[in-house]
Enzyme design. Sequence first.
Site: not given
Ligand code: NAP
Length: 479
Positions: A149, A247, A281
Amino acid sequence: MKEVKLYINGQWKETVSGEIKEDNNPSDNSVYAKVHMAGEQEVEEALQAAYEASEMWKNTPATTREKILLKAADWMEDNIQEVADVLMGESGSARKKAFFEAGFAIDIFRAAAGECRRVFGEVQHQNPGEMSIIHHLPLGVVAGIAPFNFPIVLALKKVAFAIAAGNTFVLKPASATPVSGAIIAKALEAGGLPAGVFNLVPGSGSTVGNKLIEDKRTAMVAFTGSTGVGRDIAEKAAPLFKKYTLELGGKSPMILLKDFDVDQAVKIAGFGAFFHQGQICMCNSRIIVEEAIYDEFCEKLTAYAKKLKIGSAYEEDTDIGPLIDIKQCDFIDKQIQNALDKGARLMTGGKHEGNYYEPTVLADVTNDMDIFFDESFGPVTSVIKAKDAEEALKICNDNKYGLSSALLTNDISKAMELSLRMEAGMVHINGATVNDNSTVAFGGVKDSGVGREGGQYSIEEFTEKKWITVQYKPFELPF
Ligand code: NAP
Ligand code: MG
């Protein structure tokens, strides 16, 4: 069309064991770039390069690290159009958001450069004749896993501060936004970063992510993403006694008390809910409003949402661009239907064309609806009625998440008292839930994660303390 390679040990490399992936442009679902993805072999090479560069990098003068980060910032500033194009192209960031993110990324580089000379330890004299030195030392190899994002900023918050503190780095960007990772590599290369200090391995979470977490050479995993994946990472890293920062997700509440100006509250809530299509987020997805101004607020927020312009990320005046993919729209449809079935009122929105979702306001949301608890990660916000400030606080804390929050009131005594009782890592009094900068302590409590990012707080996470004593006078031993 762009072709993007892996960046390992200072070289741009074609994939050998991975695939070449088509990177989607969410604005029109065309192919934005072809990206070389990492397989096992490339991750192995990246980890080894980072490991071998560790000794050299931790012994590099702070002033040299500072200079490299400043030059990387300058490269980004000189090439801000290219940076923003990548964000518009592969992540569906509307122009305003794309330039905002690019500017923020430049600032992170400069803030991290400023930290290079400030990695201080402590000296203590607790016992006569004995001096304790507490060193703050780099960890070694840090693995970073970033979301789609804010793909440059959220990766860079890890990369820039970790290397400022003397660590080397392997980054896995989200599969939807690999070119954003390549932009970071280009900036660091232009800054003159030595080979091996930063390595980029786009690839799937399951193969690349797992190997990065489990490999012996990785000292720490810095992750931003969903709570589910964060939990998986913690379960893998904890038995190996690795450090991690997580995070994670949020369902960030804004409490609006009746003494606050409703028109200003609508602007704050609207920005917090709809910036980057609600794919943040800290998006303001629960708005808890005191009874006396509830109806007026619902109507005015609805009028605000109706005026937002939906369009391609590239158009000058777009407020609401596309969601990352259509799957997210289907998920939101179901969430909204569940709320409507249980008595919520749809004030506006609730529909999508392709992956363009209309800004949506739901009123009368209650805690028996899925949308009260679960992230939408789209332009949808829920308005919830509270009889008074105490009930608003109870509703605010009735959630597994605790990332950002906001509290709107002119009563400063009440604001100070309530802000301390709101279960969140961040509370913005009379500001939006969406708020961040390079030096603050950004992070959440409860299911929103572990650890803090930004300035000195990042340096704290990316260093390990080591206690060394010097006995400078003879001393008595017990036997
Ligand atoms: P996501 O689906 O959890 O993916 C995040 C990262 O993790 C991607 O690079 C993803 O790779 C990787 N990943 C997926 N499965 C994994 C595994 N089993 N082991 C290691 N890495 C793995 O999150 P997203 O959809 O990209 O982002 C949205 C989420 O992020 C929301 O829940 C949002 O709230 C959260 N977020 C939090 C913050 C904060 O600062 N607290 C900021 C921004 C976003 P792939 O893309 O290859 O699947
Ligand atoms: Mg894409």
